[in-house]
Design an enzyme around this catalytic site. Structure first.
Site, mmCIF file in Angstrom:
data_model
loop_
_atom_site.group_PDB
_atom_site.id
_atom_site.type_symbol
_atom_site.label_atom_id
_atom_site.label_comp_id
_atom_site.label_asym_id
_atom_site.label_seq_id
_atom_site.Cartn_x
_atom_site.Cartn_y
_atom_site.Cartn_z
ATOM 1 C CG ASP A 14 36.435 -46.593 47.460
ATOM 2 O OD1 ASP A 14 37.323 -46.481 48.000
ATOM 3 O OD2 ASP A 14 36.060 -45.916 46.413
ATOM 4 C CB SER A 15 34.952 -53.583 46.834
ATOM 5 O OG SER A 15 34.351 -53.493 45.646
ATOM 6 C CG ASP A 57 29.247 -57.928 46.956
ATOM 7 O OD1 ASP A 57 29.918 -59.117 47.576
ATOM 8 O OD2 ASP A 57 29.428 -56.855 46.412
ATOM 9 C CG HIS A 76 33.189 -58.081 44.988
ATOM 10 N ND1 HIS A 76 32.213 -57.211 45.326
ATOM 11 C CD2 HIS A 76 34.050 -57.376 45.044
ATOM 12 C CE1 HIS A 76 32.592 -56.178 45.581
ATOM 13 N NE2 HIS A 76 33.662 -55.989 45.245
#
Length: 286
Positions: A232-233, A136, A83
């Protein structure tokens, strides 16, 4: 730390860092892109595989264009959340972003420490499901190599690092309070790997998202506390010196009963071709 978008919104944490550039859409699974909530500052030497994704053209120069995290798994390969490099976040396909870079070897985003490396290629997992956040992850190929000391090994299926109760550390430059307080220095938080049945009860479906043990794992504390957050993704969750997760999504940051959800690295290894996964270090019992 937390996902790109506020974990409270149940969306990928990488979007949180884009809040100043892109209007938030309706509630959806949140991804972590923030600094570790309830964490502490560290030096990059303590987690040298942690990198920042940057685009000053898209996100401005206040924090060196940082909007997500990533982790070096070979000298020229970085993993991040799918994402994070979605066109709705970047405003264009990742491979068309001229200033999309990886910042490596830098504790303070505003310093001249380390290096900023352009990308040769960005590939999103073809099985990524943006609705459920399953799968993801994305693979970034660097235009120049990192030192071998900046690389962390990926834990394969069956590695004891995935065992519930194992202590792990998540690191990044995301939201440190869950209220939009973004750090420019690297932070980390200590969390515990949680049992799949507990995670499934926390996220059974509906607005809070659904936990899928085959492609996800969760970590934190049942009572709430240290956690990843917006910004933080894509950042690393490391246990026993091995990468076990990538910051992905969650409901809020550090909330009781809402642990952080990570992309399970053993599923990344299963999906990737051997050449893309980089060299692996054997673990005890292998």
């Amino acid at each position: 730390m937390r996902r790109s978008i506020a974990r409270a919104l149940i969306r990928p944490l990488a979007l949180a860092a884009t809040m100043t550039a892109i209007p938030l859409m309706g509630a959806a699974p949140v991804a972590a892109d923030s600094v570790v909530v309830g964490g502490f500052p560290i030096e990059i030497s303590q987690a040298p595989w942690t990198v920042a994704l940057s685009s000053r053209d898209r996100f401005g120069g206040t924090r060196a264009g940082q909007f997500c995290g990533g982790v070096a798994v070979s000298r020229t390969t970085v993993l991040t959340a799918a994402h994070c490099v979605a066109e709705e976040v970047l405003g264009a396909p990742a491979n068309q972003m001229r200033d999309l870079k990886v910042i490596a070897g830098r504790t303070d985003l505003l310093s001249g420490e380390g290096e900023e490396i352009a990308l040769k290629d960005a590939r999103v997992n073809p099985h990524y499901d943006a609705v459920t956040n399953s799968g993801d992850f994305a693979v970034l190929t660097l235009a120049a190599p990192l030192p071998q000391s900046a690389v962390v090994a990926m834990a394969p299926a069956g590695d004891p690092a995935y065992t519930a109760g194992t202590q792990a550390m998540v690191s990044g430059w995301g939201d440190t309070t869950g209220g939009g307080t973004y750090a420019h220095r690297l932070h980390a938080a200590r969390v515990r790997v949680l049992a799949d049945d507990l995670c499934a009860r926390a996220y059974p479906g509906g607005l809070d998202g659904v936990y899928r043990a085959d492609s996800m794992l969760c970590a934190g504390e049942v009572a709430g506390g240290p956690d990843a957050c917006q910004g933080d993704s894509g950042g690393p969750l490391v246990a026993s010196g091995r990468l076990i997760g990538l910051v992905s999504w969650g409901s809020g940051c550090g909330r009781p009963g809402s642990p952080g959800v990570y992309t399970r690295v053993s599923d990344v290894l299963r999906t990737l071709k051997p050449a893309a996964a980089g060299p692996q270090r054997p673990h005890k019992g292998s």
